[in-house]
Design an enzyme around this catalytic site. Structure first.
Site, PDB file in Angstrom:
ATOM      1  N   GLY A   1      42.999  40.835  34.833  1.00 59.95           N
ATOM      2  CA  GLY A   1      42.237  41.506  33.798  1.00 59.95           C
ATOM      3  C   GLY A   1      43.106  41.765  32.594  1.00 59.95           C
ATOM      4  O   GLY A   1      44.152  42.405  32.714  1.00 59.95           O
TER       5      GLY A   1
ATOM      6  N   ASN B   1      37.527  47.437  42.055  1.00 59.36           N
ATOM      7  CA  ASN B   1      37.499  45.993  41.857  1.00 59.36           C
ATOM      8  C   ASN B   1      36.278  45.464  42.596  1.00 59.36           C
ATOM      9  O   ASN B   1      36.149  45.659  43.808  1.00 59.36           O
ATOM     10  CB  ASN B   1      38.778  45.349  42.408  1.00 59.36           C
ATOM     11  CG  ASN B   1      38.724  43.830  42.360  1.00 59.36           C
ATOM     12  OD1 ASN B   1      37.971  43.246  41.598  1.00 59.36           O
ATOM     13  ND2 ASN B   1      39.541  43.189  43.184  1.00 59.36           N
ATOM     14  N   GLY B   2      35.390  44.799  41.891  1.00 58.06           N
ATOM     15  CA  GLY B   2      34.200  44.261  42.517  1.00 58.06           C
ATOM     16  C   GLY B   2      32.979  44.490  41.664  1.00 58.06           C
ATOM     17  O   GLY B   2      33.073  44.739  40.455  1.00 58.06           O
TER      18      GLY B   2
ATOM     19  N   CYS C   1      39.014  42.397  37.572  1.00 53.68           N
ATOM     20  CA  CYS C   1      39.940  43.512  37.527  1.00 53.68           C
ATOM     21  C   CYS C   1      40.943  43.472  38.664  1.00 53.68           C
ATOM     22  O   CYS C   1      40.801  42.735  39.637  1.00 53.68           O
ATOM     23  CB  CYS C   1      39.201  44.850  37.551  1.00 53.68           C
ATOM     24  SG  CYS C   1      37.918  44.984  38.763  1.00 53.68           S
TER      25      CYS C   1
ATOM     26  N   TYR D   1      42.032  30.096  42.879  1.00 56.16           N
ATOM     27  CA  TYR D   1      42.401  30.380  41.487  1.00 56.16           C
ATOM     28  C   TYR D   1      42.837  31.815  41.208  1.00 56.16           C
ATOM     29  O   TYR D   1      43.808  32.028  40.490  1.00 56.16           O
ATOM     30  CB  TYR D   1      41.213  30.028  40.576  1.00 56.16           C
ATOM     31  CG  TYR D   1      41.420  30.384  39.120  1.00 56.16           C
ATOM     32  CD1 TYR D   1      42.341  29.703  38.327  1.00 56.16           C
ATOM     33  CD2 TYR D   1      40.676  31.400  38.527  1.00 56.16           C
ATOM     34  CE1 TYR D   1      42.523  30.031  36.993  1.00 56.16           C
ATOM     35  CE2 TYR D   1      40.851  31.733  37.183  1.00 56.16           C
ATOM     36  CZ  TYR D   1      41.774  31.048  36.417  1.00 56.16           C
ATOM     37  OH  TYR D   1      41.958  31.365  35.106  1.00 56.16           O
TER      38      TYR D   1
END
Length: 495
Positions: free
Chosen positions: A50, A125-126, A24, A266
């Site tokens: 996402g 996020n996580g 996300c 990435y």
């Protein structure tokens, strides 16, 4: 919430799950004239983080409003009407991937709840690695969950905290949480942005006139014309109120940070800054280091688009071998549909990538990619190059072997499906049918990001997907029992 709209456009599904996927991206703006519009633009720049669902929540000084849907940002927030239902000078948004048991509108963030202290919206996020354990305890005490997202655990912990202020309740809640989190929280008093004490997941702060903005990556600021100010530091909690006052507290003390090194490899867009460095320049440096560690006697350096391009440029510059686009990627193909047969799956790769036959025929080539996960896509690309007439096909990878699953907000297959967990190097080479295969060393990767080498006693980054050394406890994983697959959060990758 005063208003909710939904869009049931179904997203494309990934063919193999043969890439590590950041689950996300988050964005928030406070004291912005068009907060929801800025948030939509910021999320569009974070779309790569996402692509299955998107949501925005706004606050107009008295009420919270929310709009969310499945699919891309442009499918849900491209019209004036879609933004008009989100009034106010504060907004936060979220783009997400889902994992096992995680899809569906009820899990689309920001999640919202009416607490005793007022409205509370959170974008996360996580991944919380003890979410299943916390959730079970909360349910025993009477909590009723509305989603299967680990993020909702934070809301219930805040709601049940006995501290008087909302900020103290949030701190109290986060003290119980293990794992990785970057949060943007909205309350009637303003916005709170925070990162976990190790700073595993990224979060940055910027300014746009009188507005303060937060995002997973700096590229989101470029799109809206905001100025990058700084990173939200690991363990820091930044409070911004409607008068514009910004306060910073560090309730979790100071520990050695461990940001995710795969952001450099990435996840982040190459035009972002991460950990104070240009992602693009770091990826070129990774390619340079890879060429020094694993040289190859070939005619052409060919990137696997698009993520292999910067590393391939660095490899070509260091080796003196020409860089060429031997693979052309179609930019009009979404994430590949699930297909029922092997032949259909193979055609899915060809719809995304096609060999530049006139260039590679009769040539010795080295393919540069960012990672190998399951290995299925690498195999298909090698076969495609051979079918196009390449006389030799070598493979170089701009990260160490991915031999361990991530439990910090990255969608990875279970370890038994990771090629590097199942095979030694020679067997991996044979599996993907390459003439040779080499990965950058973990020390080489650290050198490329500016460190002399990896500090084995206290690594400077989270590199657990390579090393297997997880920087936090993994309570849910340790507590898992045979029937755990039937319970929420049995898959520690769920976010």
């Amino acid at each position: 919430m005063a208003a909710t709209s939904t869009n049931f456009t179904h997203p494309f599904l990934d063919l193999d799950g043969d890439k590590l996927r950041e689950e996300c991206g988050i964005f928030g703006a406070i004291n912005a004239a068009d907060a929801a519009a800025a948030t939509a633009l910021g999320l569009h720049a974070l779309q790569h983080r996402g692509q299955e669902a998107v949501g925005i929540t706004s606050f107009d000084g008295s009420e919270f409003y929310s709009s969310r849907g499945l699919g891309h940002v442009a499918e849900n927030f491209s019209s004036a009407e879609s933004i008009a239902v989100l009034p106010g000078h504060m907004a936060a948004g979220h783009v997400r991937y889902s994992t096992t048991g995680g899809s569906g509108l009820r899990n689309v963030q920001p999640l919202y709840a009416d607490l005793a202290t007022g409205g509370f919206a959170v974008a996360h996020n996580g991944n919380i690695s003890n979410a299943m354990t916390l959730r079970a305890d909360l349910v025993r005490k009477g909590s009723i969950f509305q989603s299967t997202s680990d993020t909702e655990v934070i809301i219930h912990l805040v709601a049940t905290s006995r501290y008087p202020t909302l900020a103290d309740r949030l701190i109290d809640a986060l003290r119980l949480v293990e794992g990785a989190y970057a949060l943007i929280v909205m309350t009637p008093e303003g916005m709170i942005a925070c990162r976990d004490p190790l700073g595993i997941r990224p979060l940055v702060m910027g300014r746009m006139g009188d507005a303060v903005v937060f995002a997973s990556e700096t590229v989101a600021f470029d799109v809206i014309g905001a100025e990058f100010v700084r990173e939200v530091e690991p363990g820091e909690m930044v409070h911004v109120d409607f008068s514009g006052e910004v306060q910073s507290v560090r309730p979790f003390g100071h520990v050695s940070p461990r940001p995710c090194i795969f952001e450099h490899v990435y996840f982040s867009r190459p035009d972002s800054l991460f950990a104070g460095q240009s992602v693009y320049e770091v990826r070129k440096a990774i390619g340079t280091q890879l060429a020094m560690e694993a040289p190859c006697d070939v005619d052409l350096v060919v990137p696997v688009p698009d993520s292999g391009v910067p590393a391939a440029i660095g490899f070509a510059q260091q080796s003196g071998i020409p860089f060429e686009l031997g693979i052309i990627r179609s930019h009009y193909v979404g994430r590949t549909f699930i297909q029922p047969s092997d032949s259909a799956r193979h055609s899915g790769v060809k719809r995304k990538h096609n060999a530049n036959r006139g260039l590679v025929a009769g040539k010795r080539i080295v393919l540069i990619d960012d990672s190998i996960v399951r290995g299925t896509t690498s195999l298909k690309i090698v076969e495609m190059m051979r079918e196009a007439g390449a006389s030799e096909v070598h493979f170089r990878v701009a990260s160490p072997p991915t031999a361990h699953s991530c439990f910090y907000g990255v969608d990875t297959p279970e370890r038994s499906k990771l090629l590097a967990a199942r095979m030694e190097l020679d067997a991996m080479r044979d599996f993907i049918k390459a003439d040779s295969l080499a990965f950058i060393s973990i020390d080489g990767l650290y050198r490329a990001v500016g460190a002399a080498k990896r500090n084995a006693a206290c690594p400077q980054f989270c590199d657990a997907c390579f090393s297997g050394e997880y920087p936090t406890s993994l309570t849910d994983l340790a507590m898992a029992e045979p029937k755990a697959a039937e319970l929420p959060f049995a898959d520690p990758k769920a976010a």
